[in-house]
Scaffold this motif. Structure first.
Motif, short mmCIF file in Angstrom:
data_model
loop_
_atom_site.label_atom_id
_atom_site.label_comp_id
_atom_site.label_asym_id
_atom_site.label_seq_id
_atom_site.Cartn_x
_atom_site.Cartn_y
_atom_site.Cartn_z
N PHE A 17 -3.86 -7.13 3.02
CA PHE A 17 -3.62 -6.32 1.72
C PHE A 17 -4.79 -6.55 1.11
CE2 PHE A 17 0.94 -6.79 2.77
CZ PHE A 17 1.31 -5.50 3.10
N HIS A 76 -3.36 -0.43 4.69
CA HIS A 76 -3.13 -1.91 4.08
C HIS A 76 -4.28 -2.57 3.39
CE1 HIS A 76 0.51 -3.09 7.09
NE2 HIS A 76 0.70 -2.13 6.44
N LYS A 105 -0.22 1.39 8.48
CA LYS A 105 -1.31 0.48 8.75
C LYS A 105 -2.73 0.76 8.23
CE LYS A 105 -2.64 -3.35 11.02
NZ LYS A 105 -2.06 -4.78 10.51
N THR A 164 -4.35 -1.40 0.01
CA THR A 164 -3.18 -1.66 -1.00
C THR A 164 -3.43 -2.73 -1.70
OG1 THR A 164 -1.72 -0.36 0.73
CG2 THR A 164 -0.74 -1.96 -0.72
N ALA A 180 4.75 -4.54 4.73
CA ALA A 180 3.84 -4.09 5.53
C ALA A 180 4.43 -3.09 6.61
CB ALA A 180 3.21 -5.48 6.33
#
Length: 618
Positions: free
Chosen positions: A207, A169, A166, A172, A161
């Motif tokens: 995520f 995320h 950010k 992802t 991370a």
């Protein structure tokens, strides 16, 4: 020269006069005026042509009916530019038997060609090092405390991370894939660990993670992922080929009536670890089976999958054979061999009343150890002393029974089914022990030559152990070669040779095997194949989004073009109509002037005399 007053044409307040010779120039356009009007029309026509044939901005190109941006490939060695908004990211956690490791991957937006895969590379930090983190022990150690599984894996995800922007995320994907260590656990313990991960990870991380993103994968699937990763790095999935590239005809699985597809030849993979040995290669042709039983076995060894983004396209459909042989790794084979020596020698000693190996003065002779090397094998309760005789050929013959070959056709180690290999048109890469056996001591890694390898191994085995130790102390072997490697190099050389040529049936004159530790100077993990396979549909999403953007852009462009086109035509006709009306106006003025002025005044005008009805200014 007389002057003419135009009071008969205009109101009295507009009284003015001109020389009589100026009247024709005013009423009719001159040649210069006509030339100017023609140039103006020509200029407008050129503008019109430029507008009609104008091109889209250079940063866009057309492919079919959509538009695609040219994006730079992600570099293999440079630091990843995390500020690049076009980069996407993905995470794979390899939960192995001895530890877990997280790999961070990245890729640019898909280029829009449905025949190409995502350009996935490992993310690299500011120093150019791969973004990878490993922790110990393996996650299988959480079997008794599954509620701590998410705490165990938390440091890996926190590390990842920190490297991923950010705002990225939420898009992802995160995959947690468990291998051998978890496979040996009871299913109930496996599920308890996985359930804790599924529950707690979404609470702590943003995520893209779902229940299907965490699982225990089979050895077969792990082999498929390894095959995908290596062939991707080698560029084998890029089907555009030159005349020099090796190609193969492929019968697409499930399309028996379709013509064979000609594409780049993929590479097979041989991997021998400490415990197991694995082989994986593409089977381009349909396979015939010797019996229904063999066909049933083959179903568990042949993997058919579509690596492309579109399930309706067949250019990335592959049929891959994968087989893993537990107990056939280098260390496991040596252990099996030693156990056999102890058992057979002990039995023979009892039957014949001998004491071979029971004392150092009467050791058991072992052809698979270097000459004069002394060793001890077996358990403390049943230990034997052995002395190496360094006979490579005898060692090979002694190892052949441990291959468990059968007389059935299309079989390999342990009598397991193996489809035929086109040795004349194939390529294989050998990893782990296939590389260590050829390179660490013999310094022959790379292109494999069976006769040269056998000769070098024979020479090594026959060399006195004291001489080998002197060479080792002088640093003549690979830097990572240790005493354990030196002691068992003779055995492992023979075992590798037999597995390759007697087990997998590679002919001794096979020239297309390369032993390697790295592919293009980097270690290739099966996790690369996993992220490629698991994200294979993302390019289709990108293509569809780009198509929608392209369609919107094309509509806007067309709408703008149509508007500009008609706007030009309207302006053109307005200008043309204005010119015509202007000329008609001049003609009308000319006729009125002729009608309102006396005809008898015309000769006077020509003679420069004034008309009696018009004021004359002298």
């Amino acid at each position: 020269m007389g002057r003419i007053s135009f009071s008969c044409l205009f109101p009295a307040s507009w009284h003015f006069s001109l020389p009589s010779q100026s009247l024709p120039r005013l009423l009719l356009p001159s040649s210069r005026q006509l030339l100017f009007i023609g140039l103006l029309l020509f200029f407008l026509g050129v503008c019109y042509l430029l507008l009609v044939t104008g091109k889209l901005p250079a940063s866009w190109t057309t492919k079919g009916n959509s538009f695609h941006r040219h994006l730079a490939r992600v570099s293999d060695v440079d630091a990843t530019d995390a500020s690049n908004p076009d980069l996407s990211y993905g995470l794979v956690v390899d939960c192995g038997s001895s530890g877990s490791r997280v790999y961070v991957y990245c890729w640019p937006s898909h280029n829009g060609n449905p025949h190409e895969l995502l350009d996935i590379r490992q993310m690299r930090d500011q120093n150019g090092k791969s973004v990878v983190m490993k922790i110990k022990p393996g996650i299988s150690k959480m079997a008794e405390t599954p509620e701590k599984a998410s705490d165990y894996i938390h440091p890996l995800l926190s590390f990842a991370a920190e490297h991923i922007p950010k705002n990225k995320h939420i898009e992802t994907p995160l995959y947690i894939l468990c291998t051998a260590g978890m496979r040996i656990l009871p299913e109930s313990q496996q599920e308890a660990i996985l359930e804790d991960l599924r529950t707690d990870i979404p609470v702590n991380f943003d995520f893209l993670f779902s229940d299907s993103h965490v699982e225990v994968i089979s050895g077969k699937l792990e082999g498929v992922y390894a095959w995908i990763g290596i062939n991707f790095v080698l560029g084998k999935f890029n089907h555009a080929h030159n005349d020099d590239d090796a190609v193969v005809e492929v019968n697409i699985p499930g399309s028996d009536h379709q013509e064979a597809l000609v594409r780049k030849r993929t590479a097979g993979v041989l991997d021998m670890g400490g415990v197991s040995t694995q082989i994986a290669f593409e089977v381009p042709k349909s396979v015939s089976f010797a019996s229904p039983q063999q066909e049933e076995v083959a179903k568990n060894l042949l993997a058919e999958f579509n690596l492309g983004c579109d399930a309706h396209r067949t250019d990335h459909v592959y049929r891959v054979y994968v087989s893993t042989f537990l107990g056939f790794g280098g260390n496991a084979a040596r252990q099996t061999y030693e156990e056999s020596l102890v058992k057979n020698t002990t039995t023979r000693n009892k039957l014949l009343g001998q004491h071979v190996g029971e004392m150092a003065a009467a050791p058991l002779l072992d052809p698979c150890l270097p000459t004069d090397l002394r060793d001890q094998i077996g358990s403390p309760e049943q230990k034997l002393h052995v002395l190496g005789t360094g006979d490579f050929d005898q060692c090979r013959r002694a190892l052949q029974p441990f291959l468990n070959r059968t007389n059935e056709t299309q079989t390999s180690l342990n009598g397991v089914f193996q489809p035929p290999i086109d040795y004349n048109n194939s390529q294989f890469f050998g990893f782990s022990e296939f590389y260590y056996c050829t390179e660490d001591v013999l310094r022959m890694g790379g292109d494999y030559n069976a006769s040269k390898y056998a000769q070098a191994a024979k020479s090594y085995c026959a060399t006195q152990w004291g001489t080998l130790r002197e060479r080792f102390d002088a640093g003549l072997f690979a830097s990572h070669a240790d005493l354990h490697r030196l002691q068992y190099q003779c055995f492992k050389s023979a075992w590798m040779y037999e597995v390759l040529h007697s087990g997998f049936s590679f002919p001794p004159d096979y020239k297309n095997l390369k032993t390697a530790f790295l592919v293009y100077d980097k270690e290739v993990q099966w996790t690369l194949g996993a992220i490629l396979f698991r994200t294979r549909f993302l390019p289709l999403r990108d293509i569809q989004q780009e198509s929608l953007k392209g369609l919107h852009s094309h509509w806007r462009h067309s709408f703008s073009f149509v508007n500009n086109h008609y706007l030009f035509l309207v302006c053109f006709f307005i200008v043309l109509l204005s010119i015509i009306l202007y000329m008609l106006r001049l003609r009308r003025i000319h006729r009125r002037a002729a009608q309102r002025c006396s005809p008898s005044s015309v000769p006077w005008l020509e003679e420069g005399l004034g008309s009696p009805t018009l004021p004359i200014h002298l």
